[in-house]
Enzyme design. Structure first.
Site, PDB file in Angstrom:
ATOM      1  N   ASP A 172       0.742  -1.046  -0.054  1.00  0.00           N
ATOM      2  CA  ASP A 172       0.003   0.059   0.124  1.00  0.00           C
ATOM      3  C   ASP A 172       0.731   1.438  -0.001  1.00  0.00           C
ATOM      4  O   ASP A 172       2.145   1.113   0.308  1.00  0.00           O
ATOM      5  CB  ASP A 172      -1.061  -0.023   1.118  1.00  0.00           C
ATOM      6  CG  ASP A 172      -2.233   0.966   1.077  1.00  0.00           C
ATOM      7  OD1 ASP A 172      -2.212   1.681   0.057  1.00  0.00           O
ATOM      8  OD2 ASP A 172      -2.977   0.880   1.729  1.00  0.00           O
TER       9      ASP A 172
ATOM     10  N   ASP B   3      -3.750   7.067  -3.736  1.00  0.00           N
ATOM     11  CA  ASP B   3      -5.037   7.803  -3.941  1.00  0.00           C
ATOM     12  C   ASP B   3      -5.392   8.571  -3.037  1.00  0.00           C
ATOM     13  O   ASP B   3      -5.020   8.866  -1.821  1.00  0.00           O
ATOM     14  CB  ASP B   3      -6.036   6.345  -4.140  1.00  0.00           C
ATOM     15  CG  ASP B   3      -6.111   5.288  -2.853  1.00  0.00           C
ATOM     16  OD1 ASP B   3      -4.694   5.042  -2.656  1.00  0.00           O
ATOM     17  OD2 ASP B   3      -6.897   5.166  -2.305  1.00  0.00           O
TER      18      ASP B   3
ATOM     19  N   CYS C  48     -15.634 -21.627  19.433  1.00  0.00           N
ATOM     20  CA  CYS C  48     -14.790 -21.873  18.190  1.00  0.00           C
ATOM     21  C   CYS C  48     -14.026 -23.237  18.381  1.00  0.00           C
ATOM     22  O   CYS C  48     -13.756 -23.639  19.191  1.00  0.00           O
ATOM     23  CB  CYS C  48     -13.984 -20.593  18.154  1.00  0.00           C
ATOM     24  SG  CYS C  48     -12.772 -20.760  16.804  1.00  0.00           S
TER      25      CYS C  48
HETATM   26  N1  GUN Z   1      -6.333   1.267   3.280  1.00  0.00           N
HETATM   27  C1  GUN Z   1      -7.787   1.228   3.432  1.00  0.00           C
HETATM   28  N2  GUN Z   1      -8.377   2.078   2.923  1.00  0.00           N
HETATM   29  C2  GUN Z   1      -7.687   2.370   1.937  1.00  0.00           C
HETATM   30  C3  GUN Z   1      -7.936   3.227   0.660  1.00  0.00           C
HETATM   31  O1  GUN Z   1      -8.828   4.050   0.488  1.00  0.00           O
HETATM   32  N3  GUN Z   1      -6.566   3.404  -0.253  1.00  0.00           N
HETATM   33  C4  GUN Z   1      -5.414   2.954   0.231  1.00  0.00           C
HETATM   34  N4  GUN Z   1      -4.445   3.179  -0.602  1.00  0.00           N
HETATM   35  N5  GUN Z   1      -5.345   2.132   1.195  1.00  0.00           N
HETATM   36  C5  GUN Z   1      -6.371   1.885   1.924  1.00  0.00           C
HETATM   37 ZN    ZN Z   2     -10.756 -19.825  17.843  1.00  0.00          ZN
END
Ligand code: GUN
Ligand code: ZN
Length: 648
Positions: free
Chosen positions: A89, A124, A274
């Protein structure tokens, strides 16, 4: 980048996604790895949960000198010690949480490329739910412009271009459409974290639907920051392929355990509901007494076990053809999710989802509650009944729902009606809606299981559909043999019931009047010796159709294909192949999406079709794997599995 459909149900799909570091199966979950605090290492995740792909953050790495230098020198796979696909990311989320941070949108993409990320994300602009439309539009436009710029720097890295647009469906769709025109490889749907945190699932559903409408269907879709398994089945059914989870560790730090119905605080649990390896090893009091650090680790593991289990259940449901059942069962376990399901009852949404819905499935349709009747497959049946099915008479005798198949259950009554040669249609007032008795073996009319008493809402909906279907017809409810006394006797010879059945099924399956094309000659019907069911149909000694025992639908033979081809004008039932593919098709090969030039927009996955060349010469017959939009978008995978080809 290679992305290929292998199986499908609802608008969900099982795909193979290939990166430089291997192929993963979707739907899939990427655990978030913090390179500063790897509480469970990616390698261990692979061993414990079968993790195939992880996501980490390039902004965190770039900001830290040690991490940055190591990543640049040895690569990101070495940095987090994982040899499978890694997504990164960009820092968008940090910028949303901490306010403006110094980041250049192109630099961060170049950095991701340089450290060898398999899928890098653009910077973004995070659109929040409280934005005005104007603010949302501004952010969306900036996101688009950065996406376009970023494609120039992606190199060999797959580029993830995020759909933004806050909670405004028109902005989401517009953003998705524009992103589909640029050289992007992967589509996250962003800005949904605040909606997840506040359980605003209706907004989430609207956003996914709007984004999917605009997106190129041939690329993976990732619901960014939606790490709670509660939402996985519904999101997959609407067409999401990937999820990421930081929830597993965030919740664990808070001593909260994830379950498919929601989240529970450890202190509120008197037992562990669980059977994952963690909950099998420890009981709740042992967990509570552990040193905090160990407890957090164990809860994080539980959270990942549960999350991956849900992904596997979803994949299983797709291959069984009962994903909607899983979605409905999950919705029944959370009121906010149940609320969101209401959106799927509107005609527009059903029309959209119906395009992806396979015509037939491996498993019977199970009723799970008031949403079952709103499934896209039911919507399609009613649509095809009204567009394709033709009744013979103005009068209709109606029988109440009964055991399936109806023609066996009402055998004596039907025999009497036919013996007297009454001028009447025979209709069942079933829990799925009106079922002409000659369609009683066709999917899903026979292959559906409803309780004897269903909910009032569904009953009302079905009554409406029934009234619509029988509008203008004289309706008589069957009471006894005397009911027939009022009916006119036909002067024409009573048609053989098998002919009535094959005519109705072929009209429903191939289109209005298909029966006229197929059965214009001497008909011979061969039945199974064992079951007495129709197996093969010959017209003038040519084998035109086979009926499948499982779903009561036809498999088209080449001779039947020729008749439909002559009767229906292009583009009806056609998949038009590119010139390059013609020799292969003539050689009996299947049609790959890459070589589809055009296609009948009414064809659906699992529909029978006619394969033609660009001059509309019939080449083969087969079964569609995709709908038109998919055939025209996908670079990989089969569009039509051909069964027989034309020998000229
Ligand atoms: N992680 C959680 N939401 C977003 C998002 O809208 N854009 C990006 N780049 N990472 C995220
Ligand atoms: Zn568990």
């Amino acid at each position: 980048m290679k992305f290929e459909i292998k199986d499908r149900d609802a608008a969900g799909r099982i795909c193979k996604y290939t990166t430089k570091h291997g192929t993963v199966t979707t739907p899939n979950l990427m655990p978030v790895i913090n390179p500063n605090k790897m509480i469970i290492s990616p390698k261990e995740m692979k061993k414990l949960f079968g993790t195939e792909i992880v996501i980490t953050n390039s902004y965190i790495i770039k900001k830290d000198e040690k991490l940055r230098e190591k990543a640049l020198k040895k690569g990101i796979h070495s940095l987090i010690d994982f040899d499978g696909p890694i997504m990164t990311d960009s820092g968008t989320f940090q910028s949303y949480v901490y306010g403006d941070i110094k980041l250049d949108p192109i630099e961060i993409v170049e950095f991701q490329r340089d450290v060898g990320s398999d899928i890098g994300t653009i910077l973004d602009v995070f659109g929040t739910p409280d934005q005005t439309k104007k603010e949302a539009e501004q952010g969306m436009k900036e996101t688009l412009s950065r996406a376009k710029q970023s494609t120039k720097s992606k190199g060999e890295m797959n580029l993830a271009c995020t759909v933004q647009g806050s909670i405004y469906p028109d902005l989401r769709e517009k953003c998705a459409k524009s992103l589909s025109k640029i050289d992007a490889d992967f589509y996250p749907i962003g800005g949904v974290v605040p909606l997840m945190e506040n359980q605003r699932y209706s907004d989430l559903v609207r956003i996914i639907l709007a984004s999917k409408k605009g997106l190129d269907p041939s690329k993976p879709v990732h619901l960014f920051g939606a790490g709670h398994p509660l939402i996985f089945p519904l999101a997959v059914a609407l067409g999401c392929d990937f999820f990421d989870s930081s929830a597993y560790i965030k919740y664990a730090n808070d001593e909260r355990l994830i379950f498919y119905w929601g989240t529970e605080k450890l202190q509120d649990l008197s037992d562990l509901p669980c059977s994952c390896p963690v909950c099998s090893k420890y009981n709740e009091s042992e967990l509570k007494k552990m040193p905090k650090k160990d407890r957090v680790l164990q809860i994080a593991k539980h959270n990942l076990f549960v999350s991956f289990e849900e992904i596997r259940k979803i994949r299983n449901a797709i291959s069984n053809g009962n994903l909607w059942e899983l979605v409905e069962r999950r919705a029944n376990s959370n009121p906010y999710l149940l609320e969101a399901m209401n959106l799927l009852r509107s005609k527009d949404v059903k029309d959209f989802l119906e395009q992806f819905e396979p015509v037939s499935k491996n498993k019977a349709l199970f009723y799970t509650g008031p949403n079952s009747i709103h499934r896209p497959i039911v919507h399609r049946c009613h649509k095809r009944l009204s567009d394709r099915y033709q009744t013979s008479f103005d009068t209709t005798i109606v029988f109440p729902d009964g055991e399936k198949p109806y023609s066996t259950y009402y055998y004596d009554q039907i025999k009497e009606i036919r013996r007297k040669n009454c001028e009447t249609n025979i209709l069942i007032d079933s829990a799925l809606g009106p079922v002409p008795v000659e369609l009683d073996e066709m999917y899903p009319f026979a292959q559906s299981v409803f309780p004897e008493i269903i909910d009032k809402e569904s009953e009302e909906k079905i009554t409406k559909i029934f009234d619509n279907f029988t509008k203008g017809k004289k309706i008589i409810c069957w009471e006894s043999k005397n009911t027939l006394d009022t009916l006119k006797q036909s002067k024409k010879e009573c048609l053989d019931f098998d002919i009535v059945r094959i005519s109705a099924v072929s009209d429903m399956q191939f289109g209005k009047n298909a029966s006229k094309a197929l059965f214009n000659g001497e008909i011979k019907i061969v039945k199974s010796k064992k079951t007495g069911k129709i197996r093969n149909i010959y017209c003038d000694d040519k084998h035109v159709l086979s009926m499948r025992a499982g779903d009561g639908l036809f498999t088209l033979k080449i001779e039947g294909g020729k008749l439909l081809y002559k009767y229906f004008k292009t583009p009806k039932m056609r998949v038009m192949a590119e010139e390059d593919a013609v020799p292969f098709i003539k050689d009996g090969k299947s049609v790959f999406a890459k070589f589809v030039k055009d296609c009948d927009p009414d064809l659906r996955p699992m529909d029978e079709c006619l394969v033609v060349d660009k001059k509309d010469n019939l080449l083969a017959i087969g079964r569609c794997i995709m709908n038109r939009k998919e055939m025209l978008s996908f670079e990989y995978g089969m569009a039509v599995k051909t069964r027989e080809h034309f020998k000229d």
